[in-house]
Write a protein that holds these residues in place. Structure first.
Motif, PDB file in Angstrom:
ATOM      1  N   ALA A 157      10.024  57.043  63.564  1.00  0.00           N
ATOM      2  CA  ALA A 157      11.116  57.551  62.723  1.00  0.00           C
ATOM      3  C   ALA A 157      12.418  56.812  63.010  1.00  0.00           C
ATOM      4  CB  ALA A 157      11.296  59.044  62.947  1.00  0.00           C
ATOM      5  N   ARG A 158      12.749  56.661  64.270  1.00  0.00           N
ATOM      6  CA  ARG A 158      13.995  55.976  64.649  1.00  0.00           C
ATOM      7  C   ARG A 158      13.989  54.513  64.226  1.00  0.00           C
ATOM      8  NH1 ARG A 158      16.057  58.109  70.552  1.00  0.00           N
ATOM      9  NH2 ARG A 158      16.275  60.291  69.960  1.00  0.00           N
ATOM     10  N   ASN A 159      12.855  53.850  64.457  1.00  0.00           N
ATOM     11  CA  ASN A 159      12.773  52.434  64.107  1.00  0.00           C
ATOM     12  C   ASN A 159      12.753  52.228  62.601  1.00  0.00           C
ATOM     13  OD1 ASN A 159      12.872  51.290  66.686  1.00  0.00           O
ATOM     14  ND2 ASN A 159      10.702  51.659  67.007  1.00  0.00           N
ATOM     15  N   LEU A 160      12.105  53.104  61.874  1.00  0.00           N
ATOM     16  CA  LEU A 160      12.114  53.016  60.418  1.00  0.00           C
ATOM     17  C   LEU A 160      13.543  53.128  59.903  1.00  0.00           C
ATOM     18  CD1 LEU A 160      10.886  52.961  57.597  1.00  0.00           C
ATOM     19  CD2 LEU A 160      10.402  55.418  57.846  1.00  0.00           C
ATOM     20  N   ARG A 161      14.271  54.119  60.383  1.00  0.00           N
ATOM     21  CA  ARG A 161      15.668  54.317  59.973  1.00  0.00           C
ATOM     22  C   ARG A 161      16.526  53.114  60.366  1.00  0.00           C
ATOM     23  NH1 ARG A 161      16.752  58.340  63.031  1.00  0.00           N
ATOM     24  NH2 ARG A 161      15.526  59.760  61.756  1.00  0.00           N
ATOM     25  N   ARG A 162      16.339  52.612  61.600  1.00  0.00           N
ATOM     26  CA  ARG A 162      17.111  51.467  62.094  1.00  0.00           C
ATOM     27  C   ARG A 162      16.871  50.228  61.237  1.00  0.00           C
ATOM     28  NH1 ARG A 162      15.454  47.314  64.772  1.00  0.00           N
ATOM     29  NH2 ARG A 162      13.505  48.289  65.433  1.00  0.00           N
ATOM     30  N   VAL A 163      15.618  49.910  60.991  1.00  0.00           N
ATOM     31  CA  VAL A 163      15.296  48.716  60.208  1.00  0.00           C
ATOM     32  C   VAL A 163      15.797  48.864  58.778  1.00  0.00           C
ATOM     33  CG1 VAL A 163      13.411  47.310  59.284  1.00  0.00           C
ATOM     34  CG2 VAL A 163      13.315  48.101  61.649  1.00  0.00           C
ATOM     35  N   ARG A 164      15.624  50.045  58.207  1.00  0.00           N
ATOM     36  CA  ARG A 164      16.095  50.272  56.839  1.00  0.00           C
ATOM     37  C   ARG A 164      17.599  50.062  56.758  1.00  0.00           C
ATOM     38  NH1 ARG A 164      18.241  54.364  54.290  1.00  0.00           N
ATOM     39  NH2 ARG A 164      17.781  55.935  55.866  1.00  0.00           N
ATOM     40  N   HIS A 165      18.333  50.575  57.737  1.00  0.00           N
ATOM     41  CA  HIS A 165      19.789  50.393  57.758  1.00  0.00           C
ATOM     42  C   HIS A 165      20.157  48.927  57.960  1.00  0.00           C
ATOM     43  CE1 HIS A 165      21.361  54.727  58.373  1.00  0.00           C
ATOM     44  NE2 HIS A 165      20.200  54.737  57.734  1.00  0.00           N
ATOM     45  N   GLU A 166      19.434  48.232  58.842  1.00  0.00           N
ATOM     46  CA  GLU A 166      19.699  46.806  59.074  1.00  0.00           C
ATOM     47  C   GLU A 166      19.519  46.001  57.787  1.00  0.00           C
ATOM     48  OE1 GLU A 166      17.048  45.665  62.227  1.00  0.00           O
ATOM     49  OE2 GLU A 166      18.318  46.565  63.771  1.00  0.00           O
ATOM     50  N   LYS A 167      18.596  46.428  56.950  1.00  0.00           N
ATOM     51  CA  LYS A 167      18.329  45.753  55.686  1.00  0.00           C
ATOM     52  C   LYS A 167      19.225  46.280  54.562  1.00  0.00           C
ATOM     53  CE  LYS A 167      14.809  43.397  57.312  1.00  0.00           C
ATOM     54  NZ  LYS A 167      14.648  41.959  57.246  1.00  0.00           N
ATOM     55  N   SER A 168      20.128  47.199  54.903  1.00  0.00           N
ATOM     56  CA  SER A 168      21.041  47.805  53.922  1.00  0.00           C
ATOM     57  C   SER A 168      20.282  48.354  52.712  1.00  0.00           C
ATOM     58  CB  SER A 168      22.097  46.790  53.463  1.00  0.00           C
ATOM     59  OG  SER A 168      22.851  46.347  54.553  1.00  0.00           O
ATOM     60  N   MET A 169      19.235  49.101  53.015  1.00  0.00           N
ATOM     61  CA  MET A 169      18.383  49.631  51.960  1.00  0.00           C
ATOM     62  C   MET A 169      18.423  51.160  51.988  1.00  0.00           C
ATOM     63  SD  MET A 169      14.387  48.592  51.274  1.00  0.00           S
ATOM     64  CE  MET A 169      14.738  46.859  51.532  1.00  0.00           C
ATOM     65  N   SER A 170      18.545  51.763  50.843  1.00  0.00           N
ATOM     66  CA  SER A 170      18.509  53.219  50.752  1.00  0.00           C
ATOM     67  C   SER A 170      17.059  53.698  50.862  1.00  0.00           C
ATOM     68  CB  SER A 170      19.090  53.687  49.418  1.00  0.00           C
ATOM     69  OG  SER A 170      18.244  53.296  48.348  1.00  0.00           O
ATOM     70  N   GLN A 171      16.897  54.982  51.135  1.00  0.00           N
ATOM     71  CA  GLN A 171      15.557  55.558  51.150  1.00  0.00           C
ATOM     72  C   GLN A 171      14.905  55.397  49.782  1.00  0.00           C
ATOM     73  OE1 GLN A 171      15.879  59.646  52.405  1.00  0.00           O
ATOM     74  NE2 GLN A 171      16.025  59.105  54.572  1.00  0.00           N
ATOM     75  N   GLU A 172      15.691  55.575  48.743  1.00  0.00           N
ATOM     76  CA  GLU A 172      15.166  55.473  47.389  1.00  0.00           C
ATOM     77  C   GLU A 172      14.662  54.055  47.092  1.00  0.00           C
ATOM     78  OE1 GLU A 172      16.486  56.552  42.821  1.00  0.00           O
ATOM     79  OE2 GLU A 172      17.838  57.020  44.470  1.00  0.00           O
ATOM     80  N   GLU A 173      15.440  53.053  47.477  1.00  0.00           N
ATOM     81  CA  GLU A 173      15.026  51.676  47.236  1.00  0.00           C
ATOM     82  C   GLU A 173      13.776  51.335  48.040  1.00  0.00           C
ATOM     83  OE1 GLU A 173      16.685  47.080  47.470  1.00  0.00           O
ATOM     84  OE2 GLU A 173      18.024  48.723  48.006  1.00  0.00           O
ATOM     85  N   LEU A 174      13.743  51.754  49.303  1.00  0.00           N
ATOM     86  CA  LEU A 174      12.566  51.509  50.135  1.00  0.00           C
ATOM     87  C   LEU A 174      11.334  52.172  49.528  1.00  0.00           C
ATOM     88  CD1 LEU A 174      11.036  50.546  52.592  1.00  0.00           C
ATOM     89  CD2 LEU A 174      11.959  52.513  53.862  1.00  0.00           C
ATOM     90  N   ALA A 175      11.480  53.417  49.114  1.00  0.00           N
ATOM     91  CA  ALA A 175      10.364  54.139  48.513  1.00  0.00           C
ATOM     92  C   ALA A 175       9.857  53.416  47.266  1.00  0.00           C
ATOM     93  CB  ALA A 175      10.787  55.562  48.176  1.00  0.00           C
ATOM     94  N   HIS A 176      10.785  52.963  46.449  1.00  0.00           N
ATOM     95  CA  HIS A 176      10.404  52.245  45.222  1.00  0.00           C
ATOM     96  C   HIS A 176       9.638  50.966  45.568  1.00  0.00           C
ATOM     97  CE1 HIS A 176      10.633  50.748  41.132  1.00  0.00           C
ATOM     98  NE2 HIS A 176      11.138  49.618  41.610  1.00  0.00           N
ATOM     99  N   ARG A 177      10.142  50.199  46.507  1.00  0.00           N
ATOM    100  CA  ARG A 177       9.500  48.927  46.883  1.00  0.00           C
ATOM    101  C   ARG A 177       8.141  49.148  47.549  1.00  0.00           C
ATOM    102  NH1 ARG A 177      13.893  44.583  49.098  1.00  0.00           N
ATOM    103  NH2 ARG A 177      15.373  44.772  47.366  1.00  0.00           N
TER     104      ARG A 177
END
Length: 70
Positions: free
Chosen positions: A8-28
């Motif tokens: 959970a922590r690493n998913l959130r960290r990497v997503r933030h590093e990539k400047s990606m929202s949860q919605e964008e990640l989910a879509h991709r």
């Protein structure tokens, strides 16, 4: 730290590093946005198939989710 918490922590960290929202990640990754949030809040544990989809969407190796970032 449990493995679920680490993912959970690493998913959130990497997503933030990539400047990606949860919605964008989910879509991709072709998963539900609510599911991404639940993974980040440790409400669900991701399968290896989901980790692979998320990693591909984020452009990282799935091992990133298992790293010890203490």
């Amino acid at each position: 730290m449990s493995l679920r918490e680490r993912v959970a922590r690493n998913l959130r960290r990497v997503r933030h590093e990539k400047s990606m929202s949860q919605e964008e990640l989910a879509h991709r990754a072709h998963v539900n946005r609510n599911y991404v949030g639940m993974l980040e809040r440790e409400e669900f544990a991701a399968s290896v198939d989901i980790l692979e989809k998320l990693a591909t969407a984020l452009g990282v190796d799935p091992i990133e989710f298992l790293r010890d970032e203490s």
